[in-house]
Scaffold this active site. Structure first.
Site, PDB file in Angstrom:
ATOM      1  N   LYS A 203       0.830  -1.206   0.000  1.00  0.00           N
ATOM      2  CA  LYS A 203       0.000   0.000   0.000  1.00  0.00           C
ATOM      3  C   LYS A 203       0.869   1.264   0.000  1.00  0.00           C
ATOM      4  O   LYS A 203       0.634   2.216  -0.745  1.00  0.00           O
ATOM      5  CB  LYS A 203      -0.932  -0.019   1.220  1.00  0.00           C
ATOM      6  N   CYS A 257      -3.537  10.905   1.747  1.00  0.00           N
ATOM      7  CA  CYS A 257      -2.803   9.671   1.456  1.00  0.00           C
ATOM      8  C   CYS A 257      -1.412   9.906   0.888  1.00  0.00           C
ATOM      9  O   CYS A 257      -0.413   9.619   1.532  1.00  0.00           O
ATOM     10  CB  CYS A 257      -3.616   8.830   0.481  1.00  0.00           C
TER      11      CYS A 257
HETATM   12  N1  SAJ Z   1      -1.744  15.098  -8.471  1.00  0.00           N
HETATM   13  C1  SAJ Z   1      -0.888  15.826  -9.277  1.00  0.00           C
HETATM   14  N2  SAJ Z   1      -0.613  15.334 -10.509  1.00  0.00           N
HETATM   15  C2  SAJ Z   1      -1.167  14.180 -10.977  1.00  0.00           C
HETATM   16  C3  SAJ Z   1      -2.015  13.442 -10.150  1.00  0.00           C
HETATM   17  C4  SAJ Z   1      -2.289  13.927  -8.880  1.00  0.00           C
HETATM   18  O1  SAJ Z   1      -0.376  16.879  -8.888  1.00  0.00           O
HETATM   19  O2  SAJ Z   1      -0.884  13.831 -12.137  1.00  0.00           O
HETATM   20  C5  SAJ Z   1      -2.061  15.594  -7.125  1.00  0.00           C
HETATM   21  C6  SAJ Z   1      -3.561  15.799  -6.881  1.00  0.00           C
HETATM   22  O3  SAJ Z   1      -3.967  17.064  -7.340  1.00  0.00           O
HETATM   23  C7  SAJ Z   1      -3.675  15.642  -5.389  1.00  0.00           C
HETATM   24  C8  SAJ Z   1      -2.612  14.586  -5.076  1.00  0.00           C
HETATM   25  O4  SAJ Z   1      -1.734  14.577  -6.178  1.00  0.00           O
HETATM   26  O5  SAJ Z   1      -3.347  16.830  -4.713  1.00  0.00           O
HETATM   27  C9  SAJ Z   1      -3.157  13.190  -4.827  1.00  0.00           C
HETATM   28  O6  SAJ Z   1      -4.261  12.931  -5.682  1.00  0.00           O
HETATM   29  P1  SAJ Z   1      -4.468  11.541  -6.426  1.00  0.00           P
HETATM   30  O7  SAJ Z   1      -5.693  11.642  -7.243  1.00  0.00           O
HETATM   31  O8  SAJ Z   1      -3.239  11.156  -7.130  1.00  0.00           O
HETATM   32  O9  SAJ Z   1      -4.622  10.487  -5.241  1.00  0.00           O
HETATM   33  P2  SAJ Z   1      -5.520  10.418  -3.897  1.00  0.00           P
HETATM   34  O10 SAJ Z   1      -4.669  10.909  -2.774  1.00  0.00           O
HETATM   35  O11 SAJ Z   1      -6.835  11.055  -4.075  1.00  0.00           O
HETATM   36  O12 SAJ Z   1      -5.719   8.843  -3.773  1.00  0.00           O
HETATM   37  C10 SAJ Z   1      -4.561   8.013  -3.692  1.00  0.00           C
HETATM   38  C11 SAJ Z   1      -4.727   6.844  -4.682  1.00  0.00           C
HETATM   39  N3  SAJ Z   1      -3.455   6.133  -4.795  1.00  0.00           N
HETATM   40  C12 SAJ Z   1      -2.932   5.790  -5.987  1.00  0.00           C
HETATM   41  O13 SAJ Z   1      -3.447   6.068  -7.045  1.00  0.00           O
HETATM   42  C13 SAJ Z   1      -1.674   5.006  -5.961  1.00  0.00           C
HETATM   43  C14 SAJ Z   1      -5.843   5.903  -4.213  1.00  0.00           C
HETATM   44  O14 SAJ Z   1      -5.899   4.773  -5.060  1.00  0.00           O
HETATM   45  C15 SAJ Z   1      -5.591   5.464  -2.759  1.00  0.00           C
HETATM   46  O15 SAJ Z   1      -6.620   4.603  -2.288  1.00  0.00           O
HETATM   47  C16 SAJ Z   1      -5.565   6.718  -1.914  1.00  0.00           C
HETATM   48  O16 SAJ Z   1      -4.465   7.524  -2.358  1.00  0.00           O
HETATM   49  C17 SAJ Z   1      -5.384   6.302  -0.465  1.00  0.00           C
HETATM   50  O17 SAJ Z   1      -6.396   6.311   0.262  1.00  0.00           O
HETATM   51  O18 SAJ Z   1      -4.298   5.901  -0.086  1.00  0.00           O
END
Ligand code: SAJ
Length: 418
Positions: A203, A257
């Site tokens: 995870k 996360c």
């Molecule tokens: N972000 C960027 N660039 C990107 C993608 C995201 O700057 O290309 C930023 C987003 O704006 C945000 C942050 O990263 O601020 C995180 O967003 P996210 O959509 O990447 O992820 P979370 O935190 O909403 O959810 C993640 C997910 N993990 C993965 O994809 C590996 C989700 O599957 C998990 O269940 C979740 O964390 C968790 O609960 O751990």
């Protein structure tokens, strides 16, 4: 099968409803009495596609109840927060420990305890199991324990909870089998069985991988700004390669996360160069965006900055660890005025204004969240209200041409050409 879900947050509540929807008798327990009151009256604590619909369905079928005390059940599923202890840069396990101690008081022969919360490797074996065994029962013989980390993404939680594959960690065969049988009632993805500590690290690796990928995109954006290149076009082209998938740059990484979990790995080993560096790069992005804004308004006295979007990402109302908060504090510390608009967020440290009020007499709009609503904005209408027509887009979400045609000076993060 009676299931007690401990913790009714972003993971616990949807999980509880999904089990109840499949006919299990589910009791939702949370230490926050106000949350229990809210759920009882049908006011859900956050918005998530299909959540309310599912809630209404299970309330009608009488399979889901909430309780202010932890009730005896056959299965206890722990979905409590594991925030970052900012001093030690490790997981604050106090909620997991409290949950385990409370479960130990009601635990019986044959029960199953599942931990969904994200934790560092070794937590189940060294902390969770000993606390549960204070009941006098022995794990793997009298009762059963597994770690089934949640992996669903906010904004698409219900769909992903049903369709994503699940990792089940356990240190005895029966715990793994019982857990898989239970989740198969609603999970359509595949199940992978492994040990407790492997499930714990998997995870953390998933979220760390994403954090490092975003940090790389953010570093590329900064290089592009220095070299008069548009990084968004460059990333798109690079991603045509069959083995390349670079994520998007932005104002930083927020949420409960990805901005936290990598630290759970750095705390347990000295081998941690790239993980800490990625965290540092992503944490520095609000300031990087702020420096762009500072340049844009450098000629103005006491400028007003309008922040569009304080949710940590598009389409959600969640502001936990949002980079917007850091950005706003930098703006304030500089002595600038700040106004905030977000179509999703209802509660925040700063007042959320309607769009018109937020852009009135403003000198610069800064887009921090990729909400789709921003695409529909009419720059012509907005330009009439502004004192100076500047926009900094840290998500590359606006239709740049339209804004430029309406008289705006547009700066996109990672587009070194402007
Ligand atoms: N972000 C960027 N660039 C990107 C993608 C995201 O700057 O290309 C930023 C987003 O704006 C945000 C942050 O990263 O601020 C995180 O967003 P996210 O959509 O990447 O992820 P979370 O935190 O909403 O959810 C993640 C997910 N993990 C993965 O994809 C590996 C989700 O599957 C998990 O269940 C979740 O964390 C968790 O609960 O751990």
């Amino acid at each position: 099968m009676k299931i007690c879900i401990v913790g009714l947050g972003y993971i616990g509540l949807p999980t509880a409803l999904l089990f109840a929807n499949k006919g299990h008798k589910v009791i939702g327990y949370d230490i926050k009495n106000t949350l229990i009151d809210k759920i009882t009256t049908g006011t859900l604590p956050f918005s998530e596609p299909k959540l309310l619909q599912l809630y209404k369905k299970v309330i009608q079928s009488n399979t889901f109840h909430v309780s202010k005390s932890l009730e005896q059940a056959n299965v206890y599923l722990i979905a409590v927060p594991t925030p970052l202890d900012k001093n030690s840069k490790s997981a604050d396990l106090s909620s997991v420990k409290d949950a385990a101690k409370n479960i130990a008081l009601v635990l019986k022969q044959g029960d199953l305890v599942i931990l969904e919360s994200t934790v560092s490797p070794g937590t189940c074996k060294n902390i969770l199991i000993p606390l549960l065994e204070s009941s006098g029962y022995v794990a793997g013989t009298d009762f059963f324990v597994s770690h089934c980390p949640e992996r669903a993404i906010p904004g698409n939680t219900i769909y992903e909870m049903i369709h994503n594959d699940r990792i089940i960690g356990s240190n005895d065969k029966k715990s793994g089998q019982m857990t898989q049988q239970l989740y198969s009632s609603f999970v359509k993805g595949k199940f992978y069985q492994t040990t407790l500590s492997t499930a714990e690290i998997v995870k953390l690796m998933e979220n760390t991988y994403r954090d490092i990928n975003i940090a790389l995109a953010n570093e590329f954006a900064q290089i592009a700004d220095d070299c008069q290149i548009n990084i968004w076009e460059a990333i798109k082209l690079a991603n045509n390669h069959p083995r390349v998938n670079i994520l998007k740059p932005g104002p930083g990484v927020g949420g409960h996360c990805i901005s936290i979990d990598p630290w759970f790995l750095t705390g347990i080993s000295s081998q941690r160069r790239i993980i800490s560096l990625a965290r540092e790069i992503n944490d520095s992005m609000p300031n990087y965006v702020f420096q762009i804004v500072k340049k844009v308004v450098s000629d103005l006295v006491s400028p007003t900055i309008t922040v569009l979007g304080v949710a940590y990402k598009g389409g959600v109302d969640d502001t936990r660890e949002t980079p917007a908060l850091k950005f706003i504090k930098l703006v304030e510390n500089e002595g600038y005025n700040v106004k905030v608009h977000d179509p999703h967020v209802k509660e925040f440290e700063y007042e959320i204004l309607g769009l018109e009020e937020a852009v009135k007499d403003s000198d610069c709009i800064v887009v921090l969240t990729d909400h789709l609503e921003f695409l529909e904005f009419n720059p012509k209408k907005i330009s009439v209200l502004m004192r100076n027509k500047n926009v900094v887009d840290s998500r590359n979400i606006l239709k740049e041409k339209k804004w430029k045609e309406s008289g705006f000076r547009v700066k996109v993060l990672g587009d070194g050409r402007n």
